[in-house]
Each structure stands twice: as C-alpha cells, then as structure tokens.
Design a protein around this motif. Structure first.
Motif, PDB file in Angstrom:
ATOM      1  N   ALA A  39       0.839  -1.209   0.000  1.00 39.86           N
ATOM      2  CA  ALA A  39       0.000   0.000   0.000  1.00 39.86           C
ATOM      3  C   ALA A  39       0.869   1.253   0.000  1.00 39.86           C
ATOM      4  CB  ALA A  39      -0.932  -0.012   1.219  1.00 39.86           C
TER       5      ALA A  39
ATOM      6  N   GLN B 118       9.898   0.422   8.364  1.00 41.26           N
ATOM      7  CA  GLN B 118      10.730  -0.092   9.460  1.00 41.26           C
ATOM      8  C   GLN B 118      11.523  -1.331   9.066  1.00 41.26           C
ATOM      9  OE1 GLN B 118       8.075  -0.835  12.717  1.00 41.26           O
ATOM     10  NE2 GLN B 118       7.292  -2.739  11.859  1.00 41.26           N
ATOM     11  N   GLU B 119      11.096  -2.035   8.007  1.00 45.86           N
ATOM     12  CA  GLU B 119      11.894  -3.179   7.555  1.00 45.86           C
ATOM     13  C   GLU B 119      13.079  -2.657   6.743  1.00 45.86           C
ATOM     14  OE1 GLU B 119       9.798  -6.826   6.266  1.00 45.86           O
ATOM     15  OE2 GLU B 119       7.999  -5.583   6.336  1.00 45.86           O
TER      16      GLU B 119
ATOM     17  N   ARG C 101       3.575  -9.871   0.019  1.00 43.56           N
ATOM     18  CA  ARG C 101       3.496 -10.891   1.071  1.00 43.56           C
ATOM     19  C   ARG C 101       2.808 -12.192   0.651  1.00 43.56           C
ATOM     20  NH1 ARG C 101       5.553  -8.096   5.419  1.00 43.56           N
ATOM     21  NH2 ARG C 101       5.388  -5.895   4.950  1.00 43.56           N
TER      22      ARG C 101
ATOM     23  N   SER D 235       3.808 -17.327   2.040  1.00 45.78           N
ATOM     24  CA  SER D 235       3.251 -18.585   2.558  1.00 45.78           C
ATOM     25  C   SER D 235       3.037 -19.602   1.435  1.00 45.78           C
ATOM     26  CB  SER D 235       1.924 -18.304   3.271  1.00 45.78           C
ATOM     27  OG  SER D 235       1.096 -17.491   2.462  1.00 45.78           O
ATOM     28  N   LYS D 236       3.491 -19.254   0.239  1.00 44.84           N
ATOM     29  CA  LYS D 236       3.294 -20.152  -0.914  1.00 44.84           C
ATOM     30  C   LYS D 236       4.675 -20.421  -1.518  1.00 44.84           C
ATOM     31  CE  LYS D 236      -1.125 -17.747  -1.561  1.00 44.84           C
ATOM     32  NZ  LYS D 236      -0.945 -16.624  -0.613  1.00 44.84           N
TER      33      LYS D 236
ATOM     34  N   ALA E 274       8.205   4.868  12.373  1.00 45.80           N
ATOM     35  CA  ALA E 274       7.460   6.012  12.921  1.00 45.80           C
ATOM     36  C   ALA E 274       7.126   5.688  14.369  1.00 45.80           C
ATOM     37  CB  ALA E 274       6.196   6.241  12.108  1.00 45.80           C
TER      38      ALA E 274
ATOM     39  N   THR F 127       0.742   1.339   7.473  1.00 46.93           N
ATOM     40  CA  THR F 127       1.616   0.517   8.323  1.00 46.93           C
ATOM     41  C   THR F 127       1.168  -0.939   8.462  1.00 46.93           C
ATOM     42  OG1 THR F 127       0.522   1.626  10.195  1.00 46.93           O
ATOM     43  CG2 THR F 127       2.748   2.326   9.660  1.00 46.93           C
TER      44      THR F 127
ATOM     45  N   ARG G 246       4.864 -13.093   8.762  1.00 52.91           N
ATOM     46  CA  ARG G 246       4.416 -11.802   8.235  1.00 52.91           C
ATOM     47  C   ARG G 246       5.452 -11.204   7.284  1.00 52.91           C
ATOM     48  NH1 ARG G 246      -0.433  -9.205   7.476  1.00 52.91           N
ATOM     49  NH2 ARG G 246       0.156  -7.167   6.666  1.00 52.91           N
TER      50      ARG G 246
ATOM     51  N   ASP H   2      -4.021  -2.665   5.105  1.00 51.72           N
ATOM     52  CA  ASP H   2      -4.446  -3.451   6.260  1.00 51.72           C
ATOM     53  C   ASP H   2      -4.712  -2.626   7.511  1.00 51.72           C
ATOM     54  OD1 ASP H   2      -4.037  -5.674   4.674  1.00 51.72           O
ATOM     55  OD2 ASP H   2      -2.667  -6.687   6.055  1.00 51.72           O
TER      56      ASP H   2
ATOM     57  N   HIS I 176      -6.472  -7.711   2.728  1.00 52.01           N
ATOM     58  CA  HIS I 176      -6.376  -8.347   1.420  1.00 52.01           C
ATOM     59  C   HIS I 176      -5.405  -7.597   0.522  1.00 52.01           C
ATOM     60  CE1 HIS I 176     -10.827  -9.812   1.921  1.00 52.01           C
ATOM     61  NE2 HIS I 176     -10.014 -10.313   2.798  1.00 52.01           N
ATOM     62  N   TRP I 177      -4.653  -8.358  -0.227  1.00 54.01           N
ATOM     63  CA  TRP I 177      -3.679  -7.802  -1.161  1.00 54.01           C
ATOM     64  C   TRP I 177      -4.346  -6.834  -2.138  1.00 54.01           C
ATOM     65  CZ3 TRP I 177      -3.023  -8.087  -6.462  1.00 54.01           C
ATOM     66  CH2 TRP I 177      -1.749  -7.802  -6.959  1.00 54.01           C
TER      67      TRP I 177
ATOM     68  N   PHE J 156     -10.355 -11.621  -2.283  1.00 56.23           N
ATOM     69  CA  PHE J 156      -9.260 -12.331  -1.626  1.00 56.23           C
ATOM     70  C   PHE J 156      -9.074 -13.684  -2.293  1.00 56.23           C
ATOM     71  CE2 PHE J 156      -7.776 -15.388   1.522  1.00 56.23           C
ATOM     72  CZ  PHE J 156      -6.708 -14.705   2.093  1.00 56.23           C
ATOM     73  N   TRP J 157      -7.830 -14.182  -2.302  1.00 52.44           N
ATOM     74  CA  TRP J 157      -7.630 -15.571  -2.751  1.00 52.44           C
ATOM     75  C   TRP J 157      -6.669 -16.273  -1.800  1.00 52.44           C
ATOM     76  CZ3 TRP J 157      -4.180 -11.940  -4.005  1.00 52.44           C
ATOM     77  CH2 TRP J 157      -2.837 -12.297  -4.064  1.00 52.44           C
TER      78      TRP J 157
HETATM   79  P1  FAD Z   1       1.998  -4.544   4.878  1.00 50.77           P
HETATM   80  O1  FAD Z   1       2.251  -5.399   3.699  1.00 50.77           O
HETATM   81  O2  FAD Z   1       1.954  -5.185   6.229  1.00 50.77           O
HETATM   82  O3  FAD Z   1       3.061  -3.363   4.909  1.00 50.77           O
HETATM   83  C1  FAD Z   1       3.149  -2.448   5.981  1.00 50.77           C
HETATM   84  C2  FAD Z   1       4.606  -2.081   6.176  1.00 50.77           C
HETATM   85  O4  FAD Z   1       4.664  -1.036   7.136  1.00 50.77           O
HETATM   86  C3  FAD Z   1       5.435  -3.223   6.731  1.00 50.77           C
HETATM   87  O5  FAD Z   1       6.633  -3.348   6.019  1.00 50.77           O
HETATM   88  C4  FAD Z   1       5.698  -2.804   8.176  1.00 50.77           C
HETATM   89  O6  FAD Z   1       6.930  -3.271   8.687  1.00 50.77           O
HETATM   90  C5  FAD Z   1       5.719  -1.298   8.036  1.00 50.77           C
HETATM   91  N1  FAD Z   1       5.462  -0.613   9.299  1.00 50.77           N
HETATM   92  C6  FAD Z   1       4.619  -0.986  10.292  1.00 50.77           C
HETATM   93  N2  FAD Z   1       4.664  -0.112  11.301  1.00 50.77           N
HETATM   94  C7  FAD Z   1       5.560   0.837  10.943  1.00 50.77           C
HETATM   95  C8  FAD Z   1       6.044   2.011  11.570  1.00 50.77           C
HETATM   96  N3  FAD Z   1       5.607   2.400  12.775  1.00 50.77           N
HETATM   97  N4  FAD Z   1       6.975   2.756  10.926  1.00 50.77           N
HETATM   98  C9  FAD Z   1       7.428   2.392   9.694  1.00 50.77           C
HETATM   99  N5  FAD Z   1       7.004   1.281   9.054  1.00 50.77           N
HETATM  100  C10 FAD Z   1       6.076   0.524   9.674  1.00 50.77           C
HETATM  101  N6  FAD Z   1      -3.831 -11.439   0.696  1.00 50.77           N
HETATM  102  C11 FAD Z   1      -4.544 -11.969  -0.334  1.00 50.77           C
HETATM  103  O7  FAD Z   1      -5.461 -11.304  -0.830  1.00 50.77           O
HETATM  104  N7  FAD Z   1      -4.270 -13.225  -0.796  1.00 50.77           N
HETATM  105  C12 FAD Z   1      -3.280 -13.997  -0.277  1.00 50.77           C
HETATM  106  O8  FAD Z   1      -3.056 -15.119  -0.725  1.00 50.77           O
HETATM  107  C13 FAD Z   1      -2.517 -13.467   0.793  1.00 50.77           C
HETATM  108  N8  FAD Z   1      -1.520 -14.193   1.345  1.00 50.77           N
HETATM  109  C14 FAD Z   1      -0.799 -13.665   2.372  1.00 50.77           C
HETATM  110  C15 FAD Z   1       0.227 -14.419   2.926  1.00 50.77           C
HETATM  111  C16 FAD Z   1       0.976 -13.915   3.977  1.00 50.77           C
HETATM  112  C17 FAD Z   1       2.074 -14.741   4.572  1.00 50.77           C
HETATM  113  C18 FAD Z   1       0.687 -12.628   4.501  1.00 50.77           C
HETATM  114  C19 FAD Z   1       1.473 -12.081   5.662  1.00 50.77           C
HETATM  115  C20 FAD Z   1      -0.328 -11.865   3.958  1.00 50.77           C
HETATM  116  C21 FAD Z   1      -1.073 -12.371   2.881  1.00 50.77           C
HETATM  117  N9  FAD Z   1      -2.110 -11.639   2.305  1.00 50.77           N
HETATM  118  C22 FAD Z   1      -2.833 -12.157   1.272  1.00 50.77           C
HETATM  119  C23 FAD Z   1      -2.456 -10.294   2.813  1.00 50.77           C
HETATM  120  C24 FAD Z   1      -1.740  -9.193   2.059  1.00 50.77           C
HETATM  121  O9  FAD Z   1      -0.400  -9.515   1.868  1.00 50.77           O
HETATM  122  C25 FAD Z   1      -1.884  -7.900   2.850  1.00 50.77           C
HETATM  123  O10 FAD Z   1      -3.239  -7.545   2.827  1.00 50.77           O
HETATM  124  C26 FAD Z   1      -1.024  -6.780   2.284  1.00 50.77           C
HETATM  125  O11 FAD Z   1       0.337  -7.083   2.429  1.00 50.77           O
HETATM  126  C27 FAD Z   1      -1.309  -5.476   3.019  1.00 50.77           C
HETATM  127  O12 FAD Z   1      -0.441  -4.507   2.532  1.00 50.77           O
HETATM  128  P2  FAD Z   1      -0.126  -3.215   3.408  1.00 50.77           P
HETATM  129  O13 FAD Z   1       0.860  -2.434   2.602  1.00 50.77           O
HETATM  130  O14 FAD Z   1      -1.356  -2.595   3.882  1.00 50.77           O
HETATM  131  O15 FAD Z   1       0.601  -3.765   4.735  1.00 50.77           O
END
Ligand code: FAD
Length: 384
Positions: A12, A34-35, A42, A46-47, A76, A100, A117, A258, A275-276, A303-304
């Motif tokens: 995101a 933070q990573e 992601r 898990s795949k 942050a 985040t 994660r 998320d 969801h991705w 979602f899948w």
């Molecule tokens: P994230 O990907 O969690 O990214 C947020 C980032 O912000 C992270 O790098 C985190 O470290 C960073 N962060 C957090 N706090 C701070 C802070 N205070 N300061 C700076 N950085 C910070 N979805 C599907 O639809 N289908 C699937 O098959 C599926 N499989 C998945 C398998 C796994 C193992 C996982 C973990 C998730 C899966 N998902 C799946 C869900 C999907 O990956 C997430 O919905 C998506 O990654 C969300 O993206 P995001 O950018 O919102 O959050």
C-alpha cells in the motif's frame, strides 16, 4: 502542498507513491519503512517462498524513477499535526499517508513460536520444514492452511490446532469450513481445541495435553499496526478510522491497506480487510484525496488463497446473507450468498475462477438474480 510522507513501505505504501506520481504530483515524497527491505509482496511468502520456489518477492517498482526519498529501517514512533516522529528524527509533512499494515498476534508462553508476516519470517521458517519435523500450526485460517500445505509438501509431520468447529470457520462459517475437511487427510487436525500456551518443546492445550513440536507456527490473526499512533489526536478503532475518501480524522492524513478501517458506502459500515487487492487498489483513492480530488473508495473486497492444491477465491461480504451452492461439493465448487431480495452479496469459488470473475461483476452491479438459474453450475453466473 509540496511534501508528502508515506509511513509503511509495504504494497500500500509503494502503490501510494506510484499513484501520486502517476497523478502528476511533482513535490517531495518520503517513504518510511521499518523493515530493511525494499517493498515486497506478502502473498508468496506462505506459498512460493515457503516451498523454496523463490527467494525474493520485491515489488517491481523503480524507486529512482519515482524520485522517492526511501528510508528503510526507520520506524514512525508518533504523530502530531504536520509532523511524524521517527526513530531517526522528525519529518514534517503537508500530507501524510499511513500504510503501516498489520502485526501478527502471538500466544502466551515462553516457548519459541514462529509467525509469518515478513520475508525474514518466511526464510527462517522454511529451513525448519524438513522431512519428519514435527510442526504444530495453531490456527486453521488462511495462513494456517497455507503453511500446513507447505509443511506437508516438505514431508513434515503436521498437526493443526483450531479453536473453531472447522477450518476457516471464523471467516466463512463452519458449514463452508467443513467442506475443506477432506483436504486435511494427512494432517492431525484438532478442532474445537484451545491452546493454553506455547512452551519449550511444544504446545500446552487447555485440557492439559502437551503436543511435542520441533516447530510451532502461530497463525491466529493480525492486529492493525497502529500502536505508534496511540498518543496521536486521530480516531482509532480497529485501525485508523477513515471516511469513504480514506481521510482520517486528523487534517491532511489518509490511511490505506491493512491498517485502515474505511467507510464503505456499499455496505453501510466501516470495513477493514487484510487483502492484497485492497493494498493494491486503495492507494489510487488515497493519492486522489491527497491531491484534493473527490473519489470515493467503494470496492467489492476480493481475496484468494492457495491451499492443498486448490485455488480458493472470495469476493464480497457475506454478513447476514443466506448461503446457496452451485452444484455438488467435489472437486470444484462455488458457494453464493444472497440478500433477502435475491441480490448476490458474496461468492466463494474452489477451482472455479470464472465463477469468481463473473460473480464479482454481478455483485458490483447490484442486480437481482434468478436463484433457480444460479444454483445450476451449467448456467453462467453472468446469465443468472
Ligand atoms: P503490509 O504489507 O503489512 O506493509 C506495511 C509495512 O509497514 C510493513 O513493512 C511494516 O513493517 C511497516 N510498518 C509498520 N509499522 C511501521 C512504523 N511504525 N513505521 C514504519 N514502518 C512501519 N492477501 C490476499 O489477498 N491473498 C493472499 O493469498 C494473501 N496471502 C498472504 C500471505 C501472507 C504470509 C501474509 C502475511 C499476507 C497475505 N495476504 C494475502 C495479505 C496481504 O499480503 C496484505 O493484505 C497486504 O500485504 C497489506 O499490505 P499493506 O501495505 O497494507 O501492509
């Protein structure tokens, strides 16, 4: 408006940067993550990563071309109007995008428990998946099922412990969950089983039984990663609360992915989905809002999951709707949820991707369906 800060360098976060540039924003963008990794996907963790089919899942984006000031390894810590406090000092902003994500929930106990994660988690976990390793997975949700798939494929001795009456029951209900029971044929699946704690050498169940384990994986869900906002003057309730334009309560701040609980016009309530597809699509709206354009976010969530050799796909929202099936259970099947006035509100498909695509369109259109046609798998969903 010249300075945008994006906190969270997941999908995101990076999509927000791309969307801002794509809409012609020429100002300064800082991306704080933070990573220590560049943004990555992601779902493959898990795949493909767990199965050793790939090592990296870096998102294909050109940070240089995007002219983004990327700060890996920076977290942050706090927020006040116009300023993000980080582990490397303060960052002033005109607009802030919070992305985040979410953090896995863990269980009590001093024993080692692995969550999945990050890419580092996936690398750590996969080296433990060796033939004969005793792997106990806590939670038969999406992640638990996918991890069980990989562990079985690696020849591990797998036990899955689930508090509910069936796999996936907390997300899809026990009736649907029960349909996936045959997939657990070579797994010791313990249903209606509570874990008391994770100890050295295994898992202590609530009834006193101890499950010996070489590896314990906890897959019982996540929490929005918003602890760093605890003292900020911003509405938090199951994540960062936003309106349909993804605007948070603090002026100049939006939230995506998320961590965001956005107002859904379509469903008439706040939604937070992990969801991705949401992390991919919501940033367009976040960027539009940041740039002062009016564009509501109103998707049918999608979602899948890939588990035990099956492609499971879900679109919509099944809350309060009635369940009907299209055809028999095996090997491929589709479940539909209908509103009282026979509109499709959600669709779940197992190895029937066409039903998913068509069903999602029918949900989006809000049209009435003919239930007699819908339950016949020979009739295309778009013709119902
Ligand atoms: P994230 O990907 O969690 O990214 C947020 C980032 O912000 C992270 O790098 C985190 O470290 C960073 N962060 C957090 N706090 C701070 C802070 N205070 N300061 C700076 N950085 C910070 N979805 C599907 O639809 N289908 C699937 O098959 C599926 N499989 C998945 C398998 C796994 C193992 C996982 C973990 C998730 C899966 N998902 C799946 C869900 C999907 O990956 C997430 O919905 C998506 O990654 C969300 O993206 P995001 O950018 O919102 O959050």
């Amino acid at each position: 408006m010249n300075r945008v800060v994006v906190v969270g360098a997941g999908l995101a976060g990076i999509r927000s940067v791309e969307a801002l540039r794509g809409r012609g924003f020429e100002g300064h963008i800082t991306l704080v993550g933070q990573e220590r990794h560049r943004p990555y996907d992601r779902p493959p963790l898990s795949k493909a990563v767990l199965m050793g089919q790939t090592d990296t899942t870096t998102v294909d984006s050109d940070l240089e071309a995007l002219r983004v000031d990327f700060r890996p390894g920076v977290a942050a810590k706090g927020l006040r109007e116009g300023v993000v406090e980080t582990t490397e000092g303060e960052l002033p902003f005109d607009r802030l995008i919070i992305a985040t994500g979410a953090d896995p929930i863990t269980l009590p106990g001093d024993g080692p428990q692995q969550t999945l994660r990050t890419i580092d988690d996936a690398h750590l976990l996969r080296v433990t998946f060796v033939p004969g390793a005793r792997v106990v997975i806590i939670g038969a949700g999406w992640i638990g099922a996918e991890v069980a798939t990989a562990a079985r494929k690696a020849g591990c001795d797998v036990t899955v412990v689930e508090a509910g009456p069936a796999p996936l029951s907390h997300v899809l209900g026990s009736e649907i969950g029960a349909r996936t029971l045959p997939w657990y044929e070579h797994i010791d699946l313990r249903l209606r089983t509570m874990v008391r704690e994770v100890d050295e050498g295994g898992v202590l169940l609530a009834d006193g039984e101890f499950l010996d384990a070489d590896v314990v994986v906890t897959g019982i869900g996540v929490r929005p990663a918003v602890e760093w906002l605890a003292d900020a003057d911003i509405d938090l309730h199951n994540g960062v609360v936003t309106d349909e334009y993804l605007r948070a309560s603090m002026p100049g701040v939006v939230a995506v992915g998320d961590c965001a609980s956005w107002w859904s016009r379509r469903y008439g309530r706040h939604l937070r989905v992990e969801h991705w597809d949401t992390a991919l699509s919501a940033p367009e709206v976040a960027a539009a809002t940041v740039l002062g354009e009016e564009q509501a976010y109103d998707p049918v969530p999608y979602f899948w999951s890939e588990q035990f050799g099956h492609m499971v796909q879900f679109a919509g929202d099944q809350q309060g709707a009635r369940l009907v099936y299209r055809g028999e259970q095996e090997p491929k099947w589709t479940a539909c949820w209908l509103t009282d006035d026979d509109r499709l509100s959600a669709v779940l498909t197992v190895d029937r991707p066409r039903d998913l695509v068509q069903g999602r369109r029918v949900i989006e259109s809000g049209q009435h369906v003919d239930v007699a046609l819908l339950v016949d798998p020979q009739v295309s969903l778009r013709d119902c």
